[in-house]
Design an enzyme around this catalytic site. Structure first.
Site, PDB file in Angstrom:
ATOM      1  N   ARG A   1      23.125  71.887  12.754  1.00  0.00           N
ATOM      2  CA  ARG A   1      24.042  71.156  11.869  1.00  0.00           C
ATOM      3  C   ARG A   1      24.488  72.029  10.696  1.00  0.00           C
ATOM      4  O   ARG A   1      25.654  71.981  10.286  1.00  0.00           O
ATOM      5  CB  ARG A   1      23.366  69.874  11.373  1.00  0.00           C
ATOM      6  CG  ARG A   1      24.327  68.976  10.627  1.00  0.00           C
ATOM      7  CD  ARG A   1      23.825  67.550  10.458  1.00  0.00           C
ATOM      8  NE  ARG A   1      24.951  66.684  10.136  1.00  0.00           N
ATOM      9  CZ  ARG A   1      25.065  65.992   9.011  1.00  0.00           C
ATOM     10  NH1 ARG A   1      24.107  66.028   8.116  1.00  0.00           N
ATOM     11  NH2 ARG A   1      26.127  65.251   8.794  1.00  0.00           N
TER      12      ARG A   1
ATOM     13  N   TRP B   1      19.861  60.133  19.105  1.00  0.00           N
ATOM     14  CA  TRP B   1      20.799  59.774  20.175  1.00  0.00           C
ATOM     15  C   TRP B   1      20.098  59.727  21.534  1.00  0.00           C
ATOM     16  O   TRP B   1      20.530  59.028  22.432  1.00  0.00           O
ATOM     17  CB  TRP B   1      21.936  60.791  20.239  1.00  0.00           C
ATOM     18  CG  TRP B   1      22.894  60.755  19.107  1.00  0.00           C
ATOM     19  CD1 TRP B   1      24.067  60.035  19.071  1.00  0.00           C
ATOM     20  CD2 TRP B   1      22.824  61.463  17.862  1.00  0.00           C
ATOM     21  NE1 TRP B   1      24.709  60.262  17.879  1.00  0.00           N
ATOM     22  CE2 TRP B   1      23.981  61.137  17.118  1.00  0.00           C
ATOM     23  CE3 TRP B   1      21.898  62.347  17.292  1.00  0.00           C
ATOM     24  CZ2 TRP B   1      24.238  61.645  15.854  1.00  0.00           C
ATOM     25  CZ3 TRP B   1      22.149  62.863  16.029  1.00  0.00           C
ATOM     26  CH2 TRP B   1      23.301  62.514  15.325  1.00  0.00           C
TER      27      TRP B   1
ATOM     28  N   HIS C   1      28.371  72.786   9.873  1.00  0.00           N
ATOM     29  CA  HIS C   1      28.995  72.426   8.592  1.00  0.00           C
ATOM     30  C   HIS C   1      29.436  73.655   7.800  1.00  0.00           C
ATOM     31  O   HIS C   1      30.332  73.571   6.975  1.00  0.00           O
ATOM     32  CB  HIS C   1      28.049  71.556   7.757  1.00  0.00           C
ATOM     33  CG  HIS C   1      28.065  70.117   8.160  1.00  0.00           C
ATOM     34  ND1 HIS C   1      27.793  69.078   7.298  1.00  0.00           N
ATOM     35  CD2 HIS C   1      28.341  69.529   9.349  1.00  0.00           C
ATOM     36  CE1 HIS C   1      27.906  67.925   7.943  1.00  0.00           C
ATOM     37  NE2 HIS C   1      28.219  68.174   9.199  1.00  0.00           N
TER      38      HIS C   1
ATOM     39  N   HIS D   1      25.108  66.309  19.680  1.00  0.00           N
ATOM     40  CA  HIS D   1      24.322  65.130  19.305  1.00  0.00           C
ATOM     41  C   HIS D   1      23.240  64.798  20.324  1.00  0.00           C
ATOM     42  O   HIS D   1      22.548  63.802  20.181  1.00  0.00           O
ATOM     43  CB  HIS D   1      25.243  63.934  19.015  1.00  0.00           C
ATOM     44  CG  HIS D   1      25.951  64.062  17.696  1.00  0.00           C
ATOM     45  ND1 HIS D   1      26.981  63.258  17.300  1.00  0.00           N
ATOM     46  CD2 HIS D   1      25.748  64.941  16.662  1.00  0.00           C
ATOM     47  CE1 HIS D   1      27.395  63.618  16.078  1.00  0.00           C
ATOM     48  NE2 HIS D   1      26.667  64.650  15.683  1.00  0.00           N
TER      49      HIS D   1
HETATM   50  C1  HEM Z   1      23.770  64.895  12.786  1.00  0.00           C
HETATM   51  C2  HEM Z   1      28.207  63.057  12.189  1.00  0.00           C
HETATM   52  C3  HEM Z   1      30.027  66.529  15.019  1.00  0.00           C
HETATM   53  C4  HEM Z   1      25.677  68.585  15.243  1.00  0.00           C
HETATM   54  C5  HEM Z   1      24.816  64.130  12.364  1.00  0.00           C
HETATM   55  C6  HEM Z   1      24.700  63.004  11.490  1.00  0.00           C
HETATM   56  C7  HEM Z   1      25.934  62.480  11.323  1.00  0.00           C
HETATM   57  C8  HEM Z   1      26.849  63.278  12.088  1.00  0.00           C
HETATM   58  C9  HEM Z   1      26.317  61.255  10.490  1.00  0.00           C
HETATM   59  C10 HEM Z   1      23.388  62.509  10.863  1.00  0.00           C
HETATM   60  C11 HEM Z   1      23.031  63.340   9.623  1.00  0.00           C
HETATM   61  C12 HEM Z   1      21.727  62.892   9.017  1.00  0.00           C
HETATM   62  O1  HEM Z   1      21.645  61.728   8.609  1.00  0.00           O
HETATM   63  O2  HEM Z   1      20.793  63.711   8.942  1.00  0.00           O
HETATM   64  C13 HEM Z   1      29.073  63.806  12.965  1.00  0.00           C
HETATM   65  C14 HEM Z   1      30.474  63.490  13.179  1.00  0.00           C
HETATM   66  C15 HEM Z   1      30.976  64.447  13.996  1.00  0.00           C
HETATM   67  C16 HEM Z   1      29.903  65.385  14.279  1.00  0.00           C
HETATM   68  C17 HEM Z   1      31.190  62.289  12.582  1.00  0.00           C
HETATM   69  C18 HEM Z   1      32.354  64.594  14.590  1.00  0.00           C
HETATM   70  C19 HEM Z   1      33.160  63.573  14.815  1.00  0.00           C
HETATM   71  C20 HEM Z   1      29.035  67.453  15.221  1.00  0.00           C
HETATM   72  C21 HEM Z   1      29.220  68.754  15.793  1.00  0.00           C
HETATM   73  C22 HEM Z   1      27.997  69.346  15.845  1.00  0.00           C
HETATM   74  C23 HEM Z   1      27.038  68.395  15.313  1.00  0.00           C
HETATM   75  C24 HEM Z   1      30.585  69.335  16.210  1.00  0.00           C
HETATM   76  C25 HEM Z   1      27.627  70.722  16.350  1.00  0.00           C
HETATM   77  C26 HEM Z   1      28.332  71.388  17.244  1.00  0.00           C
HETATM   78  C27 HEM Z   1      24.777  67.700  14.694  1.00  0.00           C
HETATM   79  C28 HEM Z   1      23.332  67.850  14.781  1.00  0.00           C
HETATM   80  C29 HEM Z   1      22.781  66.777  14.065  1.00  0.00           C
HETATM   81  C30 HEM Z   1      23.903  66.006  13.575  1.00  0.00           C
HETATM   82  C31 HEM Z   1      22.573  68.943  15.528  1.00  0.00           C
HETATM   83  C32 HEM Z   1      21.296  66.461  13.867  1.00  0.00           C
HETATM   84  C33 HEM Z   1      20.824  67.009  12.539  1.00  0.00           C
HETATM   85  C34 HEM Z   1      19.374  66.719  12.249  1.00  0.00           C
HETATM   86  O3  HEM Z   1      18.603  66.345  13.135  1.00  0.00           O
HETATM   87  O4  HEM Z   1      18.987  66.893  11.079  1.00  0.00           O
HETATM   88  N1  HEM Z   1      26.144  64.287  12.712  1.00  0.00           N
HETATM   89  N2  HEM Z   1      28.765  64.949  13.643  1.00  0.00           N
HETATM   90  N3  HEM Z   1      27.708  67.274  14.924  1.00  0.00           N
HETATM   91  N4  HEM Z   1      25.081  66.572  13.996  1.00  0.00           N
HETATM   92 FE1  HEM Z   1      26.899  65.724  13.887  1.00  0.00          FE
END
Ligand code: HEM
Length: 286
Positions: free
Chosen positions: A34, A178, A38, A162
């Site tokens: 993440r 997820w 970002h 995700h």
């Molecule tokens: C986690 C939103 C696209 C990788 C999350 C979280 C949200 C989110 C709300 C939870 C954050 C938290 O509370 O810790 C979104 C939205 C996206 C998007 C709205 C696009 C529409 C992506 C993309 C990637 C990604 C493109 C990587 C290629 C991750 C990962 C986590 C995460 C690995 C888990 C982080 C953790 O376990 O701490 N995302 N995301 N996301 N996202 Fe996304």
């Protein structure tokens, strides 16, 4: 201290810090992925601003953006690697960490090139508001990702990240993982999206997400509104169905799209050397 440019040594040290028994599901991997995303996902193609150069999250204006809440954990995990290899820029370290984490969690090999530079002050940070809002739908997703230069296919492939990690109520306000095994890279996210009966739920904090109870996980698994927008939009859904059926196609497309994401805002000459270091006010670290 390793030899300047010895990225293999940096990769080995990133891989060896992923196991974190006290943290989340026992791995730093998901939050590192993440952080990498970002760090690059601020790119705006029209103005050629933002992107993976700079490591702007070291500054409050970007690091303190609520959209980046929780990513300080990822930066803290990587600090010993930076201390051991002081020549590596943060911008390279963060993107490389994402690539290493995906591979170590069973995902595809993603090609990666170094040479990013770090901002020396906070005068060139991208404005807030360029990262996606999970409460929105397909139009918003397109608006965000088309701005970076991605196609519908690439948007769906990237969303497959995700498969990893979880949402935290004290970070994004959403809650839960997820998939059942959130430290293993796979196409399960797409399979579950298509086959489970997702029910809308309003959390105590008023946030709306989708859930179903998974016996194997012993917990509710979740989908964000933006995740399920990939099902209701026919052009997105076409790729969801392909990736749910064919893990190899997903892995190959994810690897290509993630490589492209990590290169946003970076221009290289024919030899691969980064040439657009002039956007880094006050010079850059060599
Ligand atoms: C986690 C939103 C696209 C990788 C999350 C979280 C949200 C989110 C709300 C939870 C954050 C938290 O509370 O810790 C979104 C939205 C996206 C998007 C709205 C696009 C529409 C992506 C993309 C990637 C990604 C493109 C990587 C290629 C991750 C990962 C986590 C995460 C690995 C888990 C982080 C953790 O376990 O701490 N995302 N995301 N996301 N996202 Fe996304």
């Amino acid at each position: 201290m390793s030899k300047v440019g010895d990225y293999e040594a940096v990769k080995a040290d990133i891989a060896s810090l992923l196991h974190q028994p006290e943290y989340d599901d026992g791995s730093a991997g998901p939050v590192l992925v993440r952080l990498a995303w970002h760090s690059a996902g601020t790119y705006d193609h029209a103005t050629d601003t933002g992107g993976s150069n700079g490591a702007g999250m070291r500054y409050e204006a970007e690091g303190g953006d609520p959209a980046n809440a929780g990513l300080q954990h990822a930066r803290v995990f990587l600090e010993p690697v930076k201390e051991k290899h002081p020549w590596v820029t943060y911008a390279d370290l963060w993107t490389l960490a994402g690539v290493v984490a995906v591979k170590e969690m069973g995902g595809p090999q993603i090609s990666w090139k170094g040479g990013r530079t770090d901002y020396v002050d906070d005068s060139k940070l991208p404005p807030r508001g360029r990262l996606p809002d999970a409460a929105q739908g397909a139009d918003h997703i397109r608006w965000i990702f088309y701005r970076m230069g991605f196609s519908d296919q690439e948007i769906v492939a990237l969303s497959g990240a995700h498969n990893l990690g979880r949402c935290h109520s004290d970070r994004s306000g959403f809650e839960g993982a997820w998939v059942n095994n959130p430290t293993r890279f796979s196409n399960t996210y797409f399979k579950l999206m298509l086959t489970r009966n997702w029910k809308e739920k309003t959390l105590a904090n008023g946030i709306r997400q989708f859930v179903y109870y998974d016996e194997d996980a012993g917990e509710e698994l979740m989908m964000l509104p933006t995740d399920l927008a990939l099902l209701s939009d026919p052009s997105f859904r076409y790729w969801v169905e392909i990736y749910a059926k064919d893990r190899e196609v997903f892995f190959a497309d994810f690897a290509r799209a993630f490589d492209k994401l990590m290169e946003l805002g970076i221009q290289r000459d024919a030899s691969g050397k980064v040439v657009n270091t002039d956007n880094i006010k006050g010079g850059y670290l060599s």
